[in-house]
Design an enzyme around this catalytic site. Sequence first.
Site, PDB file in Angstrom:
ATOM      1  N   HIS A 159      -3.910   6.171   1.049  1.00 45.24           N
ATOM      2  CA  HIS A 159      -4.146   4.811   0.581  1.00 45.24           C
ATOM      3  C   HIS A 159      -5.599   4.459   0.925  1.00 45.24           C
ATOM      4  CE1 HIS A 159      -4.349   0.569   0.310  1.00 45.24           C
ATOM      5  NE2 HIS A 159      -4.328   0.390   1.607  1.00 45.24           N
ATOM      6  N   CYS A 207       0.801  -1.223   0.000  1.00 45.08           N
ATOM      7  CA  CYS A 207       0.000   0.000   0.000  1.00 45.08           C
ATOM      8  C   CYS A 207       0.837   1.278   0.000  1.00 45.08           C
ATOM      9  CB  CYS A 207      -0.937  -0.033   1.186  1.00 45.08           C
ATOM     10  SG  CYS A 207      -1.844  -1.595   1.254  1.00 45.08           S
ATOM     11  N   ASN A 234     -10.092  -2.305  -1.929  1.00 48.41           N
ATOM     12  CA  ASN A 234      -8.719  -1.921  -1.608  1.00 48.41           C
ATOM     13  C   ASN A 234      -7.789  -2.654  -2.580  1.00 48.41           C
ATOM     14  OD1 ASN A 234      -6.100  -1.907  -0.556  1.00 48.41           O
ATOM     15  ND2 ASN A 234      -6.768  -2.046   1.568  1.00 48.41           N
TER      16      ASN A 234
END
Lengths: 72, 343
Positions: B270, B120, B300
């Site tokens: 993120h 990430c 995600n």
Amino acid sequence: MSEFYEGLAEIMEVDVSELSTDYEFGEAWDSLAVVSTIALIDEVYDKAVDIQLLQDCKTVGDIENLISKTDG
Amino acid sequence: MMQSNTVGARIEAIGLYFPDASLDNKKLAEELGDWAPEKILEKTGIRERRIAAEGQTALDLAEHACRNLLDKPGVSAEEIDFIILCTQAPDYILPTSACILQHALGLRTSIGAFDINLGCSGFVYGLSIASGLIASGSAQQVLLVTSDTYSKFINKKDRSVRTLFGDGASASLIVSSPNLQSTIGPFVFGTDGAGAKHLIVPAGGARNANSEETRIEQVDGSGNVRSQDNLFMDGAAIMAFTLAEVPKAFSAVLLKAGLVIDDIDYVVFHQANAFMLSALRKKMKIPEEKMPCRFENVGNTVSSTIPIVIEELMASGKFQPGQKIALVGFGVGLSWSACIISL
């Protein structure tokens, strides 16, 4: 009730009036509830509690004790 | 003043790619049992995730994203002289996926290419390397690619991660800026390997090879099932880490840039999930309109989440020359990084 109780009621999906220091979480105290409570404690008290100790909490009172024992 | 490591590079264009298959909350609720679709949406902010097909790898997604970038006006494959591919799902232990990508795209052989293994935080790290290559005169046009397929690591009965992660790829063209104004940077970085165990696929590398034993599934205290071959995330530890480090990294990058929060037009974190972003927003007191989000329909996507948001800001005209965006990537490693960009 306090901001903390309001937030906790939302996390546990109960009415805030149901919460007291003796309130037992039981099965509902799952990993998502713990994650959300970490964020709630950070927001309301600006404290980072020990995750293992938080996971071990059984009642609202347990969490309150943990918060008061944690340095800000 | 800014040193040469931040001078002369800018983001020219971004291409994205998402695989065809969709995993929506209805389907998840049917499979996982105890959560209603509405509850999954409420807790995660995610309606659907895109999932790579069987046999479709992160490198395949990366190639699609690159082709979408190359189709954009003003982008020329001939001009690209470096590839940086950020992935944690390489096709092979060796060779490097970025080398295979060079050939797949038909790029010149007189260019550099390598992978970086970050999650990430990877896009921001990649930007720092790309702008460094440009500032040092080593490259003029860097293809910065992010691509991951966490779905392949996830146990179908592990709702702690299955509800959150989706597959996807981004390809950004970072070019030297003719007027040499710095539009990427400064950067700040952070690393804490003590937290490596909090977000990990325990088996499959050199330390713990896949075996009969690592394939054994176990049920955790919350009823989630996984083996050592699967992705594990300690959500509580990651939340605690995020709340501790992200605000500090954000303040540090503002300080380094000589800016205050009012100078920043957007803060792009993120895109982990709704509850983490909402916790950060409240803690850092960032107005909602300054915090664009884009994860509802893709989930995600690890290192691709930040370029996915920037791409939308650029495409919708919301990101204008002179405006400043703060980027903060954080996660697996543990690793984090923040930077300031403008157009």
